[in-house]
Write an enzyme that holds these catalytic residues in place. Structure first.
Site, PDB file in Angstrom:
ATOM      1  N   ASP A   9       0.872  -1.163   0.000  1.00  0.00           N
ATOM      2  CA  ASP A   9       0.000   0.000   0.000  1.00  0.00           C
ATOM      3  C   ASP A   9       0.918   1.226   0.000  1.00  0.00           C
ATOM      4  O   ASP A   9       2.100   1.122   0.337  1.00  0.00           O
ATOM      5  CB  ASP A   9      -0.883  -0.039   1.241  1.00  0.00           C
ATOM      6  CG  ASP A   9      -1.665   1.238   1.443  1.00  0.00           C
ATOM      7  OD1 ASP A   9      -2.346   1.670   0.505  1.00  0.00           O
ATOM      8  OD2 ASP A   9      -1.577   1.801   2.557  1.00  0.00           O
ATOM      9  N   ASP A  11      -0.136   5.155   0.912  1.00  0.00           N
ATOM     10  CA  ASP A  11      -0.392   6.085   2.015  1.00  0.00           C
ATOM     11  C   ASP A  11      -0.532   5.331   3.330  1.00  0.00           C
ATOM     12  O   ASP A  11      -1.363   4.429   3.450  1.00  0.00           O
ATOM     13  CB  ASP A  11      -1.681   6.865   1.758  1.00  0.00           C
ATOM     14  CG  ASP A  11      -1.596   7.752   0.531  1.00  0.00           C
ATOM     15  OD1 ASP A  11      -1.148   7.263  -0.519  1.00  0.00           O
ATOM     16  OD2 ASP A  11      -1.983   8.926   0.616  1.00  0.00           O
ATOM     17  N   ASP A 167      -1.557  -0.898   5.858  1.00  0.00           N
ATOM     18  CA  ASP A 167      -1.911  -0.398   7.190  1.00  0.00           C
ATOM     19  C   ASP A 167      -3.407  -0.363   7.438  1.00  0.00           C
ATOM     20  O   ASP A 167      -3.843   0.094   8.496  1.00  0.00           O
ATOM     21  CB  ASP A 167      -1.339   1.014   7.381  1.00  0.00           C
ATOM     22  CG  ASP A 167      -2.111   2.055   6.566  1.00  0.00           C
ATOM     23  OD1 ASP A 167      -2.279   1.832   5.346  1.00  0.00           O
ATOM     24  OD2 ASP A 167      -2.537   3.066   7.137  1.00  0.00           O
TER      25      ASP A 167
END
Length: 222
Positions: A9, A11, A167
């Site tokens: 991922d 961001d 995240d």
């Protein structure tokens, strides 16, 4: 496990983009006379793409203006794309170590693809990426596994050969539904509890800990 590739991922995983996203979002809200939000609130707004971020940030009673607010947000974020954004500590070193092990490096983000690629060029321009996929009309957004499976097909690998590092619960679900092994990072925008609830079993608290999950890696030429 035998790992030949890693999908990251962007961001909250590779880059801390929170302040720039918050600044762009608040500038957009103020332009329409809406109240701004604390930076920390944007941790709950991000993850599902810019359209959903705007929807979550807007006052619900003003959703009739949503198309215009979304357009303004895209303009504002283009201005704020790299003012405060920076890689998380240890990420550049991790990418270098993975590349040295012959691991194919990929990114799958719900950030609009033009912004995703601009960030990648600026902050990780020296990294050889096997695939960079952002939000577009061609690929359904995470948690849909379409993007992850498209990357696996492009690289000629099976999903079982991938770690999916992120995240957010969307990253965990995307990895699981794609048949990949999700790895939750605890330094991002969401807490460990939300990742566990999504089904994550593996976690890392520091980027370098990812190297301990690699076994019998086969060199790959992206």
């Amino acid at each position: 496990m035998s790992v030949r590739a890693v999908i990251f991922d962007l961001d909250g995983t590779l880059l801390n983009t929170l302040e720039d996203l918050a600044d762009a979002g608040n500038a957009t809200l103020k332009a329409f006379g809406y109240p701004a939000h604390p930076v920390e609130s944007y941790k709950q707004f991000v993850g599902d793409g810019v359209a959903m971020l705007v929807q979550r940030a807007m006052p619900p009673e003003h959703m009739d203006a949503y198309p215009r607010v979304l357009a303004r947000m895209r303009e504002e974020y283009a201005k704020h794309l790299d003012r405060k954004t920076k890689p998380y500590p240890g990420i550049p070193q991790l990418l270098k170590a993975l590349s040295g092990r012959g691991i194919a490096l990929c990114v799958l983000s719900n950030k609009p693809e033009q912004f995703c690629k601009a960030n990648m060029t600026q902050f990780f321009g020296g990294v050889r990426w096997a695939a960079i996929v952002g939000e577009s009309a061609a690929i359904r957004r995470k948690p849909d596994p379409e993007g992850a499976l498209a990357i696996a097909k492009r690289l000629g690998m099976t999903p079982e050969e991938f770690l999916f590092v992120g995240d957010s619960p969307m990253d965990v679900k995307c990895g699981l539904d794609a048949g990949m092994t999700p790895v939750g990072v605890t330094w991002g925008f969401r807490g460990r509890d939300t990742l566990e609830e999504a089904g994550a079993k593996l976690f890392i608290d520091k980027p370098e800990e990812l190297m301990g999950l690699l076994v019998d890696c086969t060199p790959v030429t992206p």
